[in-house]
Design a protein around this motif. Structure first.
Motif, PDB file in Angstrom:
ATOM      1  N   ARG C  14      -9.833 -60.819  23.636  1.00  0.00           N
ATOM      2  CA  ARG C  14      -8.838 -59.798  24.017  1.00  0.00           C
ATOM      3  C   ARG C  14      -7.610 -60.052  23.187  1.00  0.00           C
ATOM      4  N   ASP C  15      -7.160 -59.026  22.475  1.00  0.00           N
ATOM      5  CA  ASP C  15      -6.020 -59.177  21.578  1.00  0.00           C
ATOM      6  C   ASP C  15      -6.203 -60.357  20.645  1.00  0.00           C
ATOM      7  N   THR C  44     -11.839 -62.158  35.963  1.00  0.00           N
ATOM      8  CA  THR C  44     -11.958 -60.700  35.965  1.00  0.00           C
ATOM      9  C   THR C  44     -12.604 -60.217  34.667  1.00  0.00           C
ATOM     10  N   THR C  45     -12.195 -60.804  33.562  1.00  0.00           N
ATOM     11  CA  THR C  45     -12.790 -60.444  32.270  1.00  0.00           C
ATOM     12  C   THR C  45     -14.294 -60.673  32.288  1.00  0.00           C
ATOM     13  N   GLN C  86     -10.224 -55.671  41.630  1.00  0.00           N
ATOM     14  CA  GLN C  86      -9.243 -56.605  42.179  1.00  0.00           C
ATOM     15  C   GLN C  86      -8.176 -55.866  42.983  1.00  0.00           C
TER      16      GLN C  86
HETATM   17  N1  ATP Z   1      -5.144 -56.035  29.000  1.00  0.00           N
HETATM   18  C1  ATP Z   1      -5.175 -57.257  28.443  1.00  0.00           C
HETATM   19  N2  ATP Z   1      -4.988 -57.395  27.121  1.00  0.00           N
HETATM   20  C2  ATP Z   1      -5.014 -58.603  26.553  1.00  0.00           C
HETATM   21  N3  ATP Z   1      -5.209 -59.750  27.207  1.00  0.00           N
HETATM   22  C3  ATP Z   1      -5.398 -59.686  28.518  1.00  0.00           C
HETATM   23  C4  ATP Z   1      -5.392 -58.438  29.205  1.00  0.00           C
HETATM   24  N4  ATP Z   1      -5.608 -58.675  30.502  1.00  0.00           N
HETATM   25  C5  ATP Z   1      -5.746 -59.997  30.625  1.00  0.00           C
HETATM   26  N5  ATP Z   1      -5.630 -60.613  29.443  1.00  0.00           N
HETATM   27  C6  ATP Z   1      -5.724 -62.054  29.186  1.00  0.00           C
HETATM   28  O1  ATP Z   1      -7.047 -62.460  29.425  1.00  0.00           O
HETATM   29  C7  ATP Z   1      -7.056 -63.708  30.088  1.00  0.00           C
HETATM   30  C8  ATP Z   1      -8.004 -63.641  31.265  1.00  0.00           C
HETATM   31  O2  ATP Z   1      -7.520 -62.689  32.203  1.00  0.00           O
HETATM   32  P1  ATP Z   1      -8.299 -62.370  33.540  1.00  0.00           P
HETATM   33  O3  ATP Z   1      -7.648 -61.208  34.150  1.00  0.00           O
HETATM   34  O4  ATP Z   1      -9.748 -62.297  33.239  1.00  0.00           O
HETATM   35  O5  ATP Z   1      -8.003 -63.677  34.393  1.00  0.00           O
HETATM   36  P2  ATP Z   1      -8.419 -63.992  35.906  1.00  0.00           P
HETATM   37  O6  ATP Z   1      -9.172 -65.259  35.875  1.00  0.00           O
HETATM   38  O7  ATP Z   1      -9.064 -62.800  36.526  1.00  0.00           O
HETATM   39  O8  ATP Z   1      -6.983 -64.240  36.549  1.00  0.00           O
HETATM   40  P3  ATP Z   1      -6.454 -63.896  38.037  1.00  0.00           P
HETATM   41  O9  ATP Z   1      -6.889 -64.994  38.912  1.00  0.00           O
HETATM   42  O10 ATP Z   1      -4.959 -63.890  37.863  1.00  0.00           O
HETATM   43  O11 ATP Z   1      -6.996 -62.541  38.410  1.00  0.00           O
HETATM   44  C9  ATP Z   1      -5.631 -64.028  30.479  1.00  0.00           C
HETATM   45  O12 ATP Z   1      -5.188 -65.090  29.666  1.00  0.00           O
HETATM   46  C10 ATP Z   1      -4.845 -62.782  30.179  1.00  0.00           C
HETATM   47  O13 ATP Z   1      -3.607 -63.113  29.606  1.00  0.00           O
END
Ligand code: ATP
Ligand code: ATP
Ligand code: MG
Ligand code: MG
Lengths: 251, 202, 235, 235
Positions: C14-15, C44-45, C86
């Motif tokens: 991502r990015d 979530t990813t 979520q």
């Molecule tokens: N739209 C986006 N564009 C770029 N990077 C993103 C985006 N959304 C999330 N990320 C990055 O991807 C990584 C994983 O995010 P993710 O949402 O999967 O984490 P998570 O484990 O679900 O966290 P949480 O417990 O807060 O929900 C993070 O480091 C975040 O900064």
């Protein structure tokens, strides 16, 4: 999708300029590009715009992307011009004759449009939109309009993310767009939901402003005076454009 | 192709569009007070975000113009709202242009303002189903009118564009249909979920 | 090789940043897999990549007997692997509750009437009939969450993907949700920070760490604990 | 009768339903009052009614020495009773962080320079100076929350009204927020589901139940507890 990189790397000439010089510069470049009457002048303007882009922190891949998109927009015009404009036949495919005049008109449009897009991108797309708004304010654009712009910058990306998640939610439940009523209703719901959410957001933001004593008057901060770099840039750009004009009219 | 880029239109058309747009934007700004700015601006952000979505339609996709809906919801504030949105779009994404800003504002906002102010009162007092019908027709008409404004902007700029302008009008017909349907369902949604949204148009 | 779902060496960027770096995971029939990990770990990813909402740049995903590569594969897969977002606000987009719940069944090809009937029986089964005609925007946070659950259960999925299902719910609503989930006979992947809930639901656990999923063991031991309680005077 | 804030028999209706039905509450100098209650109990409505954002249909509100009835009374009151919104995106509407923090002081009548100075010192006091020139839109969720707090503290309020202040923050940001709040010498009303945080902050508690606020006691006792842990295999 941010086109500029807004990087912290050593500032290139353009990125060091005051927003005002960049706005004025962009307007003059585009006006000049639009006014060029000869192919020589138009090509000169493209080269000038590309030169500006190399002094700005432009992301070239995004630039190509954007140009391809703009070309896509004009494709109808560009195809139809050589077909519909009368003139000496340049080349004929059976009953379809491409006229020379039409081709030249199409070429002129392509050159002008691209020069304008490249110049705009070099001078303005690399400018953080918030600074663009401030620059406009100091140039005398009405404060209300500037505030509209600043709010738009602040909230449009928020709503785009909300909308993207809603779209995903639709796909996650097996939604596949077709040409039927259900598809249009789903899109109508999507549109309506995003509007309702912006309305609710607006209500809450208004309340939070009232909570901080907002009484209907916005403070707007002024920027510093222009520095010598800005004057130098505008003089050089003026000379360049003047030179291109001479070339255009004499060629 | 409602976002005409720089370099296509002639100076008289650009100036004409610019003058009309400047007057309309000034009028719109007069209508909204300082205290209405946050609301107008955030709603405009919603519309702007929506217009950036490429809605998949079969194998292709469309962008909505939203002139009708904006006219119904924003009233005269549609002019400044569309003006800043188009400026941002030209600068950030390269759609439209700086010199054509005025012409583009007129093409998109004028139909919305006219038709919106006409139907907004009707929609307020209608049932969701009727409101949807009215809004659907209004949205479709706005797209059609935008097409009818883009065409003469091109044709007046150069006689060469005449044929292209006619072809372009034809491409607006499917857009009218789509926007009419989506706009209708959208207003039906709003009417049921948050009718207040339709009450505040200036 | 008869896993319901299997992910092999999946990489997601991502990015330009590798958020998932070689994920291996599988899910069997009837399993309830817990996934834990800190904020931003990539949980979530991972769920989004699993059903093709997030593009992967490497690795393979098998589900329900065949590989899933392109949007069309995933579209079919999503009808069987239902995803609870979520944030409930992102999931609800129809005017009324019953319409929202009927949206999935309609996409599965049911007629309008059948989809409505399906929506009503699902709501009834979850004890949510009273909400059926309500406007989704005006539900409380807890109610929204339960309606989202109804919306995905109405699709009769084979697998549930739950992203922090108990978020922003009060104790009563958590209880109700856990009871419903326990009564269902489908496989689940549950992402959550809520350890007591995972303890009651999960049959296996994995930890998201350093952009990878590693097996983890759920186990419990007695603790002496200072616990804060709030009582009313006359309680 | 020298309470900072006092509510008597306040009634609030939303969509014809009595959400608050005779609320009695008072707040003294230096108190930190916790308000708990289930989803939809009316906690947010209570805070909004207190500062006049939500119209009441009965009862009286006294604050800072006089009754508050009409919008003008409340306008003045809101400069001294600062409300932290549940969603930071509602509160940060200025382009940059320092402008947002200066917005309140400007509205209080400070000159541009003084307001900016005030904003900078407030940010510095909270250890947020590094964020000062950042664009608010681009902050992370936790950073946004802390900047919101700075924005209302810059108004030098006498009372803070906090609606679920630790929501969606990770452990580190929660810690920082709690430390900041503990170091402040102002009265507070804190709405939260987060018991451990309330335990550390609150000096008194009330429970929202059946549309009324009743006194509650925060107390703790040791517990023997089954605690679930998740370990990785090689941890
Ligand atoms: N739209 C986006 N564009 C770029 N990077 C993103 C985006 N959304 C999330 N990320 C990055 O991807 C990584 C994983 O995010 P993710 O949402 O999967 O984490 P998570 O484990 O679900 O966290 P949480 O417990 O807060 O929900 C993070 O480091 C975040 O900064
Ligand atoms: N916009 C609204 N219109 C009508 N009723 C509403 C609206 N918002 C909330 N309500 C109702 O008012 C009641 C109280 O809501 P409130 O938001 O004050 O609860 P809360 O205690 O803050 O809950 P939570 O813990 O979920 O934030 C709820 O029953 C809810 O259904
Ligand atoms: Mg997550
Ligand atoms: Mg609340």
């Amino acid at each position: 999708m941010s086109l500029a990189r807004f990087s912290d790397t050593p500032a290139l000439l353009i990125t060091r300029l005051d927003p005002r010089s960049r706005i004025i510069g962009a307007v003059f470049c585009v006006l000049a590009a639009v006014s060029m009457t000869t192919t020589v002048g138009q090509i000169g303007m493209i080269i000038a715009a590309l030169a500006l882009a190399t002094f700005a922190d432009v992301n070239w891949r995004d630039m190509l992307h954007r140009l391809a998109h703009v070309e896509g927009f004009m494709v109808v015009l560009l195809i139809l011009l050589p077909l519909s404009v009368d003139g000496r036949t340049f080349i004929a495919f059976g009953p379809l004759a491409l006229s020379e005049t039409g081709l030249m008109r199409a070429l002129a449009i392509v050159l002008k449009v691209n020069a304008s897009v490249i110049a705009t991108m070099a001078l303005l797309a690399t400018l953080e939109p918030v600074r663009l708004g401030r620059g406009m304010a100091t140039l005398g654009v009405p404060a209300r309009l500037v505030h509209l712009l600043l709010f738009l910058v602040r909230y449009q990306s928020l709503f785009r993310e909300e909308g993207a998640r809603l779209m995903e939610a639709m796909r996650a439940r097996g939604f596949a767009p077709r040409l039927d009523m259900r598809t249009w209703r789903a899109y109508g719901n999507f549109t309506g939901m995003l509007l309702v959410r912006s309305m609710e957001r607006a209500e809450r933001v208004e309340e939070s402003m009232r909570c901080r004593g907002f009484s209907g008057k916005f403070p707007l901060r002024m920027t510093r005076a222009l520095n010598p770099t800005d004057y130098a840039f505008m003089c050089l750009l003026g000379l360049l454009i003047f030179g291109l004009f001479l070339l255009d009219r004499l060629a | 192709m409602a976002h005409i880029p720089d370099g296509v239109l002639s100076f008289p058309v650009l100036i004409g569009g610019g003058v009309i747009a400047a007057c309309a934007v000034a009028l719109g700004l007069k209508k909204i007070g300082d205290e209405d700015i946050p609301r107008t601006a955030i709603l405009a952000s919603g519309f702007f975000a929506l217009s950036l979505f490429a809605l998949p339609v079969g194998p292709s996709s469309v962008h909505l113009l939203l002139g009708g809906l904006m006219g119904i919801v924003l009233g005269a504030a549609i002019f400044p709202a569309v003006c800043v949105a188009l400026l941002l779009q030209a600068v950030m994404f390269g759609f439209g242009g700086l010199t054509t800003l005025g012409v583009n504002v007129v093409n998109i906002a004028l139909p919305g303002a006219l038709i919106g102010s006409l139907v907004a009162p009707m929609i307020q007092s209608a049932t969701p189903a009727r409101a949807a019908l009215i809004a659907g027709v209004a949205s479709a008409l706005c797209v059609g009118l935008t097409g009818l404004l883009v065409a003469p902007a091109l044709a007046l700029s150069s006689a060469d564009y005449m044929f292209s302008a006619r072809v372009m009008i034809a491409t607006y017909i499917p857009l009218m249909l789509i926007e009419g349907l989506v706009g209708g369902f959208c207003i039906s949604f709003v009417k049921r979920v948050k009718p207040e949204l339709l009450a505040g148009a200036a | 090789m008869t896993y319901m779902i299997e992910m092999k060496d999946v990489i997601v960027e991502r990015d330009g940043v590798r958020v998932l770096d070689g994920i291996n995971m599988h899910l069997e029939h009837g399993e309830r897999l817990a996934i834990i990990g800190s904020n931003g770990a990539g949980k979530t990813t991972f769920l989004r990549a699993l059903i093709g909402l997030q593009k992967k740049s490497g690795g393979t995903i098998h589900a329900f007997g065949r590989e899933r590569r392109v949007e069309d594969d995933f579209r079919e897969m999503r009808l069987r692997a239902a995803y609870l977002f979520q944030d409930a606000d992102d999931q609800l987009f129809c005017p009324s509750v019953v319409e929202d719940v009927a949206f999935g069944p309609l996409n599965k090809g049911l007629s309008e009437d059948d989809a409505m009937a399906k929506a009503r029986t699902t709501l009834e089964r979850l004890g949510l009939s009273a909400l059926s005609a309500r406007i989704t925007r005006k539900l409380s946070g807890g109610e929204k969450r339960l309606v989202c659950l109804a919306a995905i259960l109405a699709m009769e999925p084979d697998v549930l993907l739950l992203d922090e299902p108990t978020n922003s719910l009060d104790a009563q609503h958590v209880e109700k949700l856990v009871e419903i989930l326990k009564s269902l006979d489908v496989a689940m992947i549950i992402v959550s920070h809520d350890r007591p809930v995972l303890d009651r639901l999960a049959s296996r656990a994995m930890l998201m760490k350093n952009n990878k999923l590693e097996p983890a063991v759920l186990h419990r031991h007695p603790h002496v604990h200072e616990h804060v309680h709030i009582h009313t005077d006359h309680a």
